[in-house]
Design a protein around this motif. Structure first.
Motif, PDB file in Angstrom:
ATOM      1  N   LEU A 238      87.457  29.918  66.363  1.00  0.00           N
ATOM      2  CA  LEU A 238      87.919  29.237  65.335  1.00  0.00           C
ATOM      3  C   LEU A 238      89.202  30.168  64.574  1.00  0.00           C
ATOM      4  CD1 LEU A 238      87.851  26.923  63.138  1.00  0.00           C
ATOM      5  CD2 LEU A 238      86.160  28.592  61.939  1.00  0.00           C
ATOM      6  N   ASP A 239      89.116  31.558  64.619  1.00  0.00           N
ATOM      7  CA  ASP A 239      90.109  32.304  64.263  1.00  0.00           C
ATOM      8  C   ASP A 239      91.213  32.039  64.981  1.00  0.00           C
ATOM      9  OD1 ASP A 239      88.409  33.131  62.190  1.00  0.00           O
ATOM     10  OD2 ASP A 239      87.689  35.181  63.063  1.00  0.00           O
ATOM     11  N   ALA A 240      91.139  32.099  66.529  1.00  0.00           N
ATOM     12  CA  ALA A 240      92.185  32.002  67.114  1.00  0.00           C
ATOM     13  C   ALA A 240      93.081  30.567  66.972  1.00  0.00           C
ATOM     14  CB  ALA A 240      91.933  32.065  68.704  1.00  0.00           C
ATOM     15  N   LYS A 241      92.148  29.605  66.739  1.00  0.00           N
ATOM     16  CA  LYS A 241      92.663  28.113  66.519  1.00  0.00           C
ATOM     17  C   LYS A 241      93.493  28.224  65.218  1.00  0.00           C
ATOM     18  CE  LYS A 241      91.774  23.333  66.099  1.00  0.00           C
ATOM     19  NZ  LYS A 241      90.543  22.287  66.248  1.00  0.00           N
ATOM     20  N   LYS A 242      92.962  28.984  64.345  1.00  0.00           N
ATOM     21  CA  LYS A 242      93.750  28.955  62.907  1.00  0.00           C
ATOM     22  C   LYS A 242      95.058  29.704  63.033  1.00  0.00           C
ATOM     23  CE  LYS A 242      93.930  28.702  58.299  1.00  0.00           C
ATOM     24  NZ  LYS A 242      95.136  29.607  58.040  1.00  0.00           N
ATOM     25  N   SER A 243      95.002  30.919  63.900  1.00  0.00           N
ATOM     26  CA  SER A 243      96.270  31.955  63.684  1.00  0.00           C
ATOM     27  C   SER A 243      97.191  31.288  64.911  1.00  0.00           C
ATOM     28  CB  SER A 243      95.833  33.139  64.013  1.00  0.00           C
ATOM     29  OG  SER A 243      94.987  33.409  65.123  1.00  0.00           O
ATOM     30  N   ALA A 244      96.722  30.282  65.691  1.00  0.00           N
ATOM     31  CA  ALA A 244      97.718  29.856  66.533  1.00  0.00           C
ATOM     32  C   ALA A 244      99.152  29.337  66.277  1.00  0.00           C
ATOM     33  CB  ALA A 244      97.030  28.826  67.580  1.00  0.00           C
ATOM     34  N   TYR A 245     100.173  29.786  66.969  1.00  0.00           N
ATOM     35  CA  TYR A 245     101.480  29.046  66.682  1.00  0.00           C
ATOM     36  C   TYR A 245     101.520  27.409  66.433  1.00  0.00           C
ATOM     37  CZ  TYR A 245     106.518  28.352  66.784  1.00  0.00           C
ATOM     38  OH  TYR A 245     107.787  28.264  66.514  1.00  0.00           O
TER      39      TYR A 245
ATOM     40  N   TYR B  76      89.685  25.388  57.322  1.00  0.00           N
ATOM     41  CA  TYR B  76      88.877  26.516  57.965  1.00  0.00           C
ATOM     42  C   TYR B  76      87.674  27.178  57.569  1.00  0.00           C
ATOM     43  CZ  TYR B  76      88.405  31.433  59.352  1.00  0.00           C
ATOM     44  OH  TYR B  76      87.896  32.764  59.765  1.00  0.00           O
ATOM     45  N   GLN B  77      87.548  27.094  56.198  1.00  0.00           N
ATOM     46  CA  GLN B  77      86.225  27.383  55.313  1.00  0.00           C
ATOM     47  C   GLN B  77      85.223  26.391  55.510  1.00  0.00           C
ATOM     48  OE1 GLN B  77      85.624  30.437  53.862  1.00  0.00           O
ATOM     49  NE2 GLN B  77      87.654  30.926  54.062  1.00  0.00           N
ATOM     50  N   GLU B  78      85.553  25.240  55.687  1.00  0.00           N
ATOM     51  CA  GLU B  78      84.575  23.984  56.061  1.00  0.00           C
ATOM     52  C   GLU B  78      83.799  24.227  57.448  1.00  0.00           C
ATOM     53  OE1 GLU B  78      84.112  19.147  56.085  1.00  0.00           O
ATOM     54  OE2 GLU B  78      86.058  20.010  55.932  1.00  0.00           O
ATOM     55  N   ALA B  79      84.750  24.620  58.291  1.00  0.00           N
ATOM     56  CA  ALA B  79      84.368  24.679  59.788  1.00  0.00           C
ATOM     57  C   ALA B  79      83.546  26.151  59.970  1.00  0.00           C
ATOM     58  CB  ALA B  79      85.769  24.856  60.904  1.00  0.00           C
ATOM     59  N   LEU B  80      83.998  27.087  59.244  1.00  0.00           N
ATOM     60  CA  LEU B  80      83.236  28.318  59.117  1.00  0.00           C
ATOM     61  C   LEU B  80      81.729  28.116  58.493  1.00  0.00           C
ATOM     62  CD1 LEU B  80      83.163  31.210  59.895  1.00  0.00           C
ATOM     63  CD2 LEU B  80      84.117  31.605  57.529  1.00  0.00           C
ATOM     64  N   SER B  81      81.835  27.523  57.598  1.00  0.00           N
ATOM     65  CA  SER B  81      80.548  27.152  56.820  1.00  0.00           C
ATOM     66  C   SER B  81      79.408  26.323  57.741  1.00  0.00           C
ATOM     67  CB  SER B  81      80.854  26.301  55.558  1.00  0.00           C
ATOM     68  OG  SER B  81      79.604  25.949  54.849  1.00  0.00           O
ATOM     69  N   LYS B  82      80.061  25.531  58.594  1.00  0.00           N
ATOM     70  CA  LYS B  82      79.467  24.845  59.482  1.00  0.00           C
ATOM     71  C   LYS B  82      78.667  25.732  60.769  1.00  0.00           C
ATOM     72  CE  LYS B  82      81.227  20.102  58.817  1.00  0.00           C
ATOM     73  NZ  LYS B  82      82.041  19.105  59.497  1.00  0.00           N
ATOM     74  N   LEU B  83      79.588  26.709  61.015  1.00  0.00           N
ATOM     75  CA  LEU B  83      79.202  27.681  62.037  1.00  0.00           C
ATOM     76  C   LEU B  83      78.031  28.568  61.654  1.00  0.00           C
ATOM     77  CD1 LEU B  83      82.374  28.694  63.677  1.00  0.00           C
ATOM     78  CD2 LEU B  83      80.920  27.391  64.834  1.00  0.00           C
TER      79      LEU B  83
END
Length: 215
Positions: A130-137, A146-153
């Motif tokens: 998820l972090d790689a997807k968020k920081s991808a070019y 991002y926070q919603e996806a992190l909460s589900k994880l």
């Protein structure tokens, strides 16, 4: 003899006029107020005991042994843990470890809910993706997404599958320091542990850890 015309030296005014500064300060304050992002309120999700009348009273707050790790914070930056629920008849269930990647973090990652099934490791791997997807070019993912996806994880929702997450019980002794508590909470954050509680040490726990040599 005629007197010479002596010119008088003009005195300079040494005062500084701060009146324009007041206007400038007001403009700067207004600018920063409009450009500053206000801190968003953060809340902690709590898992409350069940109110189901069909559930026995002693079972309402019980967690499965395979889903639970108890951590004791002691003196001299030492930490002990119990994999599963404490066995008050067997002091050998209390094991010593350390802080960091080779200590309690490794215990949390390797603690399995079922044979060959490790939720913490899978959640950590999913968070890295998820972090790689968020920081991808060229990524268009917003902070809210991002926070919603992190909460589900953290709740165990990985690739459409619901994982049984761990419950960590942190019990600091009176000999533990504030820094020990901060380090323990850091491990919860690093390992994406969503369910953890800071609990007091009861008489049974004190008797158990005393037999195990915990100070």
């Amino acid at each position: 003899m005629a007197k010479k015309n002596l010119s008088k030296q003009k005195k300079m005014d040494t005062r500084v006029n701060f009146t324009p500064m007041v206007d400038m300060m007001m403009l700067l304050i207004t600018f920063f107020m409009l450009c500053t992002t206000l801190a968003k309120p953060q809340s902690m999700q709590l898992t409350m005991p069940s109110n189901d009348q069909n559930v026995e009273k002693e079972d309402k707050t019980v967690t499965k042994a395979s889903h639970t790790i108890t951590i004791y914070l002691g003196a001299d930056d030492k930490v002990w843990y119990i994999a599963g629920l404490p066995n008050y008849e067997d002091p050998s269930c209390v094991k010593e470890t350390t802080y960091g990647s080779k200590g309690i973090r490794d215990v949390l990652i390797k603690h399995t809910v079922e044979e060959g099934y490790n939720p913490v490791a899978r959640i950590m791997k999913a968070k890295m993706e998820l972090d790689a997807k968020k920081s991808a070019y060229g990524s268009t993912m917003t902070d809210e997404q991002y926070q919603e996806a992190l909460s589900k994880l953290k709740k165990g929702e990985v690739n459409g599958q619901k994982l049984e997450t761990l419950t960590v019980i942190i019990r600091p002794l009176d000999t533990a320091t504030y820094d020990n508590m901060v380090q323990a909470l850091d491990e919860m954050l690093i390992c994406n542990i969503d369910k953890y509680v800071i609990d007091k040490i009861g008489p049974e726990d004190m008797e158990l850890i005393t037999k195990a040599g915990v100070k």
